[in-house]
Design an enzyme around this catalytic site. Structure first.
Site, short mmCIF file in Angstrom:
data_model
loop_
_atom_site.label_atom_id
_atom_site.label_comp_id
_atom_site.label_asym_id
_atom_site.label_seq_id
_atom_site.Cartn_x
_atom_site.Cartn_y
_atom_site.Cartn_z
N PRO A 124 0.39 -2.21 -4.01
CA PRO A 124 -0.76 -2.79 -3.32
C PRO A 124 -1.11 -2.00 -2.06
CG PRO A 124 1.06 -4.39 -3.55
CD PRO A 124 1.60 -3.05 -3.94
N ILE A 125 -2.41 -1.91 -1.80
CA ILE A 125 -2.92 -1.30 -0.57
C ILE A 125 -3.78 -2.34 0.13
CG2 ILE A 125 -4.40 0.51 0.38
CD1 ILE A 125 -3.67 2.25 -2.01
#
Lengths: 66, 66, 66, 66, 66, 66
Positions: free
Chosen positions: A2-3
């Site tokens: 995830p970013i």
């Protein structure tokens, strides 16, 4: 992997930012089952004149309420 | 008409940024067949306390490794 | 550790996307001296009705020009 | 009034997304002292051909490793 | 509950930013029928060396044209 | 050369999107004095399970209120 981009009104201390990075990373690990080292977080300080809600900036709203 | 946002840890020189804009634009032209003048790039400097990896900021990671 | 968001008008093939990821990563490596494994790229397909230029969508512009 | 964008590789269930929204909101409340109703989160599903790491897409990486 | 990010070349006055927040919020209200208090806007000042068009930064373009 | 990203809960018609692009472009022209052809807008449809407010998704909130 995830970013996360997190926009915050400016004024947070480094300690608050560190807590935020740590807590949000843990939240991703718990909810998604990812490894912590795959989580990347970008914090973005937003000045009060650059954050608009309901048609006016937080700068103007705060001046009016002061 | 590609639009690119590129987040970088702060500290890059104007020469590095110029090279990045030039090289990335060329990469888009080669891969996509677009004209260079349609490519727009926004660079975003991220302070070390605002970039989190693996649950801590780059600021803390660098201090620990110093 | 650059993080890139690239918005594209929809319709690119997987081969074009793969070339774009490869070429843009190389461009970052050359311009910034980073290692390729630190570069993360997010592609975002934008539908023609969701991309506005000069006050109208690409969808309407293309219909008018057809 | 934090605003979060979270990019995820596609394939998460609604239950995982709901847990992520709940856990990340709690993390913001604890770290920043904000009220939960001020926290807004946008999740963005990224297809494997649209997520590039180290110069190739997750799609290609997974096919190679399969 | 629209959320808008608006990237601008740096140099706008607070009065211009206030007008932008007000006008863009009204535009969302008219086009979408939402209530103004649900509209959130983040302005992002982009330095001229961080804004690339056609393979060069606005900084370099302006120096060349000066 | 403003660049706008506008996140919307999914379900808007093409007519509403066209009106939004037109109205928001005009708002930028009035507030900033830029030419309309320099304004670029990206609309992003957010599914109800991907939009979190106050710790839950709009999907869950709507089901609870139904």
């Amino acid at each position: 992997m995830p970013i996360l981009n997190i926009a915050l009104i400016e004024g947070r201390s480094n300690e608050q930012k560190e807590a935020l990075i740590s807590e949000v990373t843990d939240a991703c690990v718990r909810a998604l089952g990812v490894k912590p080292e795959t989580v990347r977080i970008l914090l973005q300080d937003i000045a009060t004149q650059d954050f608009g809600v309901a048609g006016e900036s937080v700068r103007v709203k705060r001046e009016r309420q002061a």
